[in-house]
Design an enzyme around this catalytic site. Structure first.
Site, short mmCIF file in Angstrom:
data_model
loop_
_atom_site.label_atom_id
_atom_site.label_comp_id
_atom_site.label_asym_id
_atom_site.label_seq_id
_atom_site.Cartn_x
_atom_site.Cartn_y
_atom_site.Cartn_z
N GLU A 170 0.82 -1.22 0.00
CA GLU A 170 0.00 0.00 0.00
C GLU A 170 0.85 1.27 0.00
O GLU A 170 0.81 2.06 0.95
CB GLU A 170 -0.97 -0.01 1.18
CG GLU A 170 -2.01 -1.09 1.06
CD GLU A 170 -3.18 -0.91 2.03
OE1 GLU A 170 -3.00 -0.24 3.04
OE2 GLU A 170 -4.26 -1.45 1.75
N GLU A 325 -6.30 -8.10 -0.60
CA GLU A 325 -6.71 -8.15 0.79
C GLU A 325 -8.20 -7.92 0.89
O GLU A 325 -8.76 -7.11 0.15
CB GLU A 325 -6.05 -7.04 1.62
CG GLU A 325 -4.56 -7.17 1.82
CD GLU A 325 -4.02 -6.00 2.66
OE1 GLU A 325 -4.79 -5.40 3.44
OE2 GLU A 325 -2.83 -5.69 2.51
C1 GLA Z 1 -4.20 -2.59 4.88
C2 GLA Z 1 -2.79 -3.13 4.98
C3 GLA Z 1 -2.68 -4.35 5.84
C4 GLA Z 1 -3.53 -4.22 7.06
C5 GLA Z 1 -4.96 -3.97 6.64
C6 GLA Z 1 -5.92 -3.92 7.78
O1 GLA Z 1 -4.89 -2.97 3.79
O2 GLA Z 1 -2.22 -3.39 3.73
O3 GLA Z 1 -1.33 -4.51 6.18
O4 GLA Z 1 -3.07 -3.17 7.84
O5 GLA Z 1 -5.01 -2.75 5.98
O6 GLA Z 1 -7.24 -3.79 7.32
#
Ligand code: GLA
Ligand code: ZN
Length: 691
Positions: A170, A325
């Site tokens: 991210e 995710e």
């Molecule tokens: C983001 C991050 C993860 C985690 C999630 C929690 O998407 O990439 O590492 O922190 O949020 O929802």
């Protein structure tokens, strides 16, 4: 650097050959896993693999935020634990997506090289902490990331069972340190050549903000320059380019380490800070982290919003993407940590696949024991067993993906495009124009997208740079900034038979946010057969309406409500389909139609309610010759298709919590997933195949 044409050609070639895809033989089911947090409990790691098998998990993403365990001291690497776990996963036919560790750095790194820490817009340097707290320019940071990436690639980058690379995690934010300032100046110099040209492009004579040299330029700041729109826009573009360049450097190190596996980076839910379309230059596949607020409002609404983003993400590399995710139950960072109701996880997961994802992945596979995310939902929670509701639902997703395995790599083809452009969004947010308290760009994009989707059509959401020839209908909602000659491209598109829906507040400024002279929508006045003369901003409590002109060519009838913005146009050849119902512009056009060349241009003058777009989109799709299998999908039911060499796949999804009646569809479609019945259960999915 690849230009747009080159990227397109590469994407076309890769698409044909299925190259650059992570999912080769099956849809991916897995997610973020941090075994390094459990090295002192080997029995837990063993148990995890058993549970993964039971839930039909076939992948885990490793190495995300693992730097301090991989390089505990500068230059001392410990990859042993990673090797062990990869071996054990491989023995169990569980694949790995390997992450580079640059999302968070070890303490020794920022202690020894403070320049790696980010400087905020107020010019304060951050202390060690958090993640994403680093400078994307810093040569030391790039060097250290490069070293570990290369070593990881040398050791693991050609292993069977390693599917590809997950760059950082991210990426986001900006850094205002001296290194970034000077990189920004270099970037501007390249873009504008001379300081005179920059002064012209940014209109710096206004308020006496003229620069005499590039050396004088500083990034925008709350304690300094914050009103110069051209500067702010270019800063955001620079931040995107910097971030892309950082990824490019990371990828280079992986290639130097001998790994040729595909590359992705996970993009953030609804994040506005980066122009993700630009990442096509450095990625093989786009991936996305999806965290919607299910059950906050009606689920069909949430599903429709999420669908917009899936379609944006799919358009970045123009091939199947990854859902990198998603949360198996509740997150722990939203204002309320709401559980997913029974069936929601399965429906939400299959929605990703319906829109072109080759994976369903979670954050996280095992809940961490301490620190910031200890209460974030996970496949395996602190209890540690398989007899939990969440584990059972994750297993159902695993079963579904196994049944749908043949879809891996299949494409989503769309005949309709709704243009969504980050740079346009940035420019509009800053513009100080007709409505500073909200222009509703995102909402307008969503209304158009949803209206086409409700006809059972796939929709693409390209940016302003992509080619449009393959589409029968192109909608340009609020194309305020006509980047890169968009006006010209749309003109050719209509001339050659395309159907264009253009809305109010379009074709107003050029690439550097300078207003077009000589009338708007720039370059399309002739095509639309009108000129926009004034635009009225409405207070929140005000509304107007569009009333159908009797006998109009589109066959529209009745009255539709509009709010926020009302454009007043002067017709020069176009025909009014609707006219305003009230105010001093009552009776003036509110929707127009104009034939131009072999195509038709529709101009929507005001921010209309969704019922308007539903009617308009249906009529325009039919007039563009698109065959509509569903003209009246029940509320909350979504239809999507994917295709590959085996045939075409049809997803029917019910995002209502309750049952919806559903007539089985024609016999050339064979049902391959879901309950066979004359109804769609609440949150139910059916998938069909046609050879
Ligand atoms: C983001 C991050 C993860 C985690 C999630 C929690 O998407 O990439 O590492 O922190 O949020 O929802
Ligand atoms: Zn910096």
């Amino acid at each position: 650097m690849e230009n747009h044409e080159m990227i397109k050609n590469r994407a076309d070639k890769e698409r044909e050959e299925g190259m650059g895809n992570f999912a080769k033989k099956r849809l991916i089911h897995g997610g973020d896993y941090n075994p390094e947090q459990w090295l002192d409990s080997p029995e837990i790691l063993e148990q995890d693999i058993l549970l993964f098998k039971k839930a039909k998990v076939n992948e885990v993403s490793l190495g995300i935020f693992s730097w301090s365990m991989l390089e505990p001291e500068e230059g001392k690497f410990d990859f042993g634990w990673l090797e062990d776990i990869i071996n054990r996963l491989q023995d169990n036919d569980i694949d790995v997506i390997l992450s580079t560790p640059s999302g968070a750095r070890p303490k020794w790194l920022s202690d020894k090289y403070p320049e790696v820490l980010r400087v905020e817009a107020d010019r304060r340097r951050n202390l060690f902490g958090g993640r994403h707290n680093h400078c994307y320019t810093s040569p030391v940071y790039r060097e250290k990331v490069g070293i570990i990436n290369r070593k990881l690639a040398e050791r693991f980058g050609s292993r069977p069972g390693v599917l590809g690379w997950h760059i950082s995690n991210e990426l986001g934010g900006d850094c205002h340190c001296d290194l970034c300032q000077s990189a920004f100046r270099g970037w501007l110099k390249q873009r504008y050549g001379t300081i005179e040209e920059l002064n012209r492009a940014w209109a710096t004579t206004f308020w006496s903000h003229r620069y005499q040299s590039f050396e004088q330029i500083e990034s925008p700041s709350p304690i300094g320059e914050r009103d110069l729109h051209g500067l702010k826009l270019d800063w955001r573009r620079f931040v995107t380019d910097r971030t892309v360049d950082f990824v490019r450097a990371e990828v280079q190190a992986i290639r130097d380490g001998g790994s040729v596996l595909p590359i992705t980076t996970n993009m953030m839910y609804f994040y506005g800070g980066l122009n993700y379309h630009k990442f096509a230059e450095v990625l093989d596949t786009a991936s996305w982290d999806n965290y919607p607020l299910w059950h906050k409002g009606p689920e069909p609404e949430t599903a429709a919003e999420v669908g917009v983003y899936y379609d944006i993400i799919r358009g970045i590399c123009r091939k199947p993407f990854l859902l990198m995710e998603s949360c198996p139950s509740s997150t722990n960072w939203q204002s309320v940590s709401k559980l997913k109701k029974p069936g929601m996880l399965l429906a939400a997961s299959l929605q990703a696949v319906a829109h072109g994802s080759d994976s369903v992945q979670y954050f996280q596979m095992r809940q961490s024991r301490g620190a910031n995310e200890k209460f974030h939902g996970a496949v395996i929670d602190h209890y540690g067993g398989e007899d939990t509701r969440v584990f059972r639902e994750v297993s159902q997703v695993g079963e579904a993906l196994e049944q749908l395995s043949e879809l891996a790599g299949s494409q989503v083809k769309a005949r309709v495009a709704v243009i969504y452009d980050w740079e346009n969004r940035w420019a509009m947010e800053d513009a100080q124009g007709p409505r500073n308290k909200g222009l509703y760009y995102q909402e307008t994009v969503t209304k158009l997208h949803r209206s086409f989707r409700r006809l059972g059509l796939n929709v693409d959401l390209p940016d302003m740079e992509q080619e449009l020839d393959q589409y029968s209908v192109v909608a340009v909602p609020m194309g305020y900034m006509f980047r890169r000659g968009l006006g010209e491209k749309l003109k050719n598109y209509v001339e050659q038979g395309g159907h264009l829906i253009l809305t109010y507040w379009s074709g107003i400024v050029d690439d550097t946010d300078l207003c077009y002279l000589g009338g708007t929508p720039h370059g399309l006045m002739e095509v639309c057969g009108l000129r926009s003369t004034e635009i009225d901003g409405l207070y929140d409590w005000e509304s107007n309406s569009g009333i159908a002109v009797s006998g109009n060519s589109l066959g529209m009838s009745g009255e539709y409500q509009c709010r926020h913005l009302c454009d007043l146009v002067e017709l020069k050849g176009a025909e009014a389909v609707l006219t305003y119902g009230s105010d001093f512009y009552a009776g003036k056009p509110a929707l127009t139609e104009h034939r131009y060349g072999d195509g038709i241009a529709y101009y929507v003058c005001a921010d209309f309610e969704e019922a308007f777009y539903a009617d308009l989109c249906r009529r325009v799709a039919l007039s563009a010759g698109i065959e509509l299998l569903w003209q009246d999908l029940p509320e909350g039911v979504e239809v999507s298709t994917r295709e590959n060499a085996h045939g075409e796949y049809l997803f029917i999804q019910n995002f209502n919590p309750s049952v919806v009646a559903w007539n089985e569809i024609q016999n050339q479609w064979q049902q391959i997933y879901g309950e066979v019945s004359e109804e769609l259960p609440g949150f139910g999915t059916k998938v069909y195949r046609r050879r």
